[in-house]
Write a protein that holds these residues in place. Structure first.
Motif, PDB file in Angstrom:
ATOM      1  N   THR A 122      93.944 -44.230  23.259  1.00  0.00           N
ATOM      2  CA  THR A 122      93.347 -42.762  23.123  1.00  0.00           C
ATOM      3  C   THR A 122      93.837 -41.957  21.944  1.00  0.00           C
ATOM      4  O   THR A 122      93.219 -41.082  21.908  1.00  0.00           O
ATOM      5  N   GLY A 123      94.878 -42.474  21.333  1.00  0.00           N
ATOM      6  CA  GLY A 123      95.412 -41.420  20.350  1.00  0.00           C
ATOM      7  C   GLY A 123      96.229 -40.333  20.748  1.00  0.00           C
ATOM      8  O   GLY A 123      96.752 -39.581  20.028  1.00  0.00           O
ATOM      9  N   ALA A 124      96.425 -40.170  22.017  1.00  0.00           N
ATOM     10  CA  ALA A 124      97.077 -39.151  22.990  1.00  0.00           C
ATOM     11  C   ALA A 124      98.830 -39.387  22.506  1.00  0.00           C
ATOM     12  O   ALA A 124      99.279 -40.550  22.250  1.00  0.00           O
ATOM     13  N   VAL A 125      99.312 -38.135  22.517  1.00  0.00           N
ATOM     14  CA  VAL A 125     101.067 -38.226  22.003  1.00  0.00           C
ATOM     15  C   VAL A 125     101.387 -38.660  23.165  1.00  0.00           C
ATOM     16  O   VAL A 125     101.369 -38.419  24.367  1.00  0.00           O
ATOM     17  N   THR A 126     102.770 -39.726  22.893  1.00  0.00           N
ATOM     18  CA  THR A 126     103.388 -40.322  24.043  1.00  0.00           C
ATOM     19  C   THR A 126     105.005 -39.960  23.803  1.00  0.00           C
ATOM     20  O   THR A 126     105.703 -40.171  24.636  1.00  0.00           O
TER      21      THR A 126
END
Length: 149
Positions: A122-126
């Motif tokens: 998703t490209g979301a920050v983890t």
């Protein structure tokens, strides 16, 4: 100190500076792109004609490891394969301070500058310090070819 000792001391400092510069050049060369990263990622340096733009092939599907990916430095894109047969693409520019992401393994994209991490699906920050996701890029997967849209 005698003149002879001053000359030896001066030459000794030059040798240290020269050795230091040579060592720095070796370290910088070792940090260059194009080398296979452990854990399933590559950084691909400019390859000339096939730049991935305007439908030119960027990679073959077999080149992108499942759970990993590849960074295409010239195009500013990272292509991942989060699940078998599913390909995603994002900007390779970290949203924290603009460094190029490098490592992609086990479904995570990592920025080497401050260790921000992003979800490869998703490209979301983890994991910070980044607070914004990696912007998605459009790709076309046709047969075994991946191109930038």
């Amino acid at each position: 100190m005698s003149a002879s000792q001053e000359i030896q001391a001066h030459v000794g400092r030059r040798a240290v500076v020269a050795a230091g510069a040579t060592g720095l050049a070796a370290v910088l060369t070792a940090c260059g792109g194009g080398a296979k990263e452990s854990g399933g990622s590559d950084t691909v340096e400019p390859a000339g004609e096939g730049d991935g733009a305007n439908g030119t092939p960027l990679a073959r599907t077999a080149d992108i490891p499942e759970g990993g990916g590849m960074v295409f430095a010239e195009e500013g894109v990272v292509v991942t394969q989060p699940k078998a047969g599913e390909f995603k693409a994002f900007s390779s520019k970290c949203t924290h301070q603009g460094c190029a992401v490098k490592g992609i393994a086990d479904g995570v994209i990592t920025c080497p500058c401050h260790n921000s991490t992003f979800d490869a699906a998703t490209g979301a920050v983890t994991g910070g310090p980044a607070t914004q996701p990696l912007p998605e890029k459009q790709i076309l997967v046709e047969g075994d070819s991946i191109t930038l849209a």
